[in-house]
Design an enzyme around this catalytic site. Structure first.
Site: not given
Lengths: 311, 311
Positions: A132, A185
């Site tokens: 991530e 994001t």
């Protein structure tokens, strides 16, 4: 020992409205698939990626699946091993549904399968968090932990990492709609204020505690009442077309609660059954079509398994 | 119909470390007693207060017990009723143990008993909150709700008021030590910063969710790990003599977790049994005596009943 494996890992809904960075759950669809093979040629090679419209890096040091596979091999003392990877994206990128997480988790589950499950799924979480970090600049766990463990997951603490699997009503369904607009994001995070009023934080943790209680008590109404977010949603919802109209449509169609999935632009509703979830996705897609926005929709129970071997 | 009643209402530990303003639990001791009698003379009179060393107002409009009794009578349409009240303080004022709450709740339970329990204990919470506003300038519910309902209580929301009774391990005990130094609730609140970092708030609500999960799961270890407060305790602990030493003594004596009760200066530890709790109060009182601070100590199970009729 297996020579090759094909793995599916699920999409995930992080935050679950009030639980920013600490709550998430997995769904049965969509998700990503990874095919992994042992080879005689040392090193990790990324053979191909499908379904990404060319958006993901093919450089094995930059792609999360291959980069994290390398870290796994180093960890188990097999940096010399030969691995071939195919990544088949079966879900939209940048959708707020844990796309990078699904790929990384499928890859990790695959390589762990090929190397005799030396780690538990829970032990794979820190590796997936590094994926991530590579993919979106921030090593959060609220997608990868539910993707690896299935179900509803609480990240009680990041330092040290402390992950709690939560119970949930067995009929709980998610209705997910992804309006095809771009919300990276990184940008979505940067919009959020770094300081908040303590009184608003108190409101938020009252709701987080209420949501967790509702999950333990199988209390749909309490779950729904707790699904409010006064800190992050007001900012993030700006990027989502007609967010408040979508919410109203979902709620009047029988949703328990409604909100943004992860950093958006996907939205989701929780429901007591698949029928209600289907009614909601139809209503929301119909509205989005009327304002000229394409969308994808998914209806699923809460995923109970995490990643699975397909082949 | 009863003509008089004597009621005990329990002290309470608000916040429970991470759950500022949203969590609290009741203990079996200490607590306050109220004697209430119906009379022929209309109006609410406060006959006497004992145990307060003259610190509480005898003016029936300013004392929380009589002022809230009046509001109760107006609410049930009996503003003409005649009531005599005695308040017997059996616990320290300004201790962080919900002293005003214990008095108000004892009074409310008494008057509700005299008027045929027209309201449920849950319905009495908003009245008791008005008592808190009168006593300390802020109508919080994290003392009065557990005092009225017993057990562990979550205030999910203040607006609208939404109170959830939480389960807890049946052997859970509290060790409470009150160092006799003054920390008025108003000042203790004013010291707290009004803005906090979102990342710290995330840490806090991870712990709130962890504590609630631990209570549902009977998981002492999870309860303990979750009992950290990075937002409020660092400020409030400054007012408590040798706070970090007291914490270390409690933890090395077997506490599950340790923190400030309400706004302090009382501190408390949770334990798995009475023996450990007694050992902790002895250690803490011994240390406080060595630094010339008088203290009171209480050991109790988590209270399971709320207020009770004594006579």
């Amino acid at each position: 020992m297996r020579k090759s494996v094909k793995v599916f890992a699920p999409a995930t809904v992080a935050n679950v409205v009030c639980g920013f960075d600490v709550l998430g759950f997995a769904v049965n669809e969509p998700g990503d698939e990874v095919i992994m093979r042992l080879t005689d040629k040392p090193g990790v090679s990324l053979l191909k990626i499908t379904g990404d419209e060319g958006r993901l890096p093919l450089n094995p040091d930059k792609n999360t699946v291959s980069a994290i596979a390398k870290q796994y091999l180093e960890h188990i003392g097999r940096p010399d091993a030969g691995i071939e990877i195919e990544l088949h994206k079966k879900m939209p990128i940048g959708s707020g549904l844990g796309s990078s997480s699904a790929s990384t988790v499928a890859g990790l589950f695959a390589i762990n399968t090929l190397f005799d499950n030396q780690l538990t799924n829970r032990e794979l979480v820190p590796f997936a968090m590094k994926g991530e970090e590579l993919a979106c600049g921030y090593g959060h766990a609220d997608n990868v932990a539910p993707a690896l463990l299935g179900g509803f997951v609480l990240i009680r603490s990041y330092s040290p990492l402390d992950i709690i699997s939560l119970p949930f009503p067995q009929d709980l369904h998610a209705a997910i709609v992804y309006p095809e607009v771009d919300v990276p994001t990184k940008d979505a995070r940067q919009m959020i204020r770094s300081k908040v009023y303590l009184k608003d934080a108190v409101t938020q943790w009252g709701n987080v505690a209420g949501l967790v209680s509702g999950l333990f008590m199988n209390d749909y109404d309490l779950i729904g009442r707790s699904m409010t977010d006064i800190l992050v949603e007001p900012t993030r919802s700006i990027l989502i077309p007609d967010f408040e109209i979508l919410r109203a449509l979902a709620m009047e169609s029988g949703a328990i609660g409604f909100g943004i999935s992860g950093s958006g632009p996907s939205v989701f509703a929780l429901t007591k059954d698949a029928e209600t979830a289907n009614r909601i996705t139809q209503k929301l897609q119909h509205h989005l079509k009327n304002i000229a926005i394409n969308s994808l929709a998914f209806v699923s129970e809460v995923n109970k398994k995490g990643p699975v071997i397909l082949d």
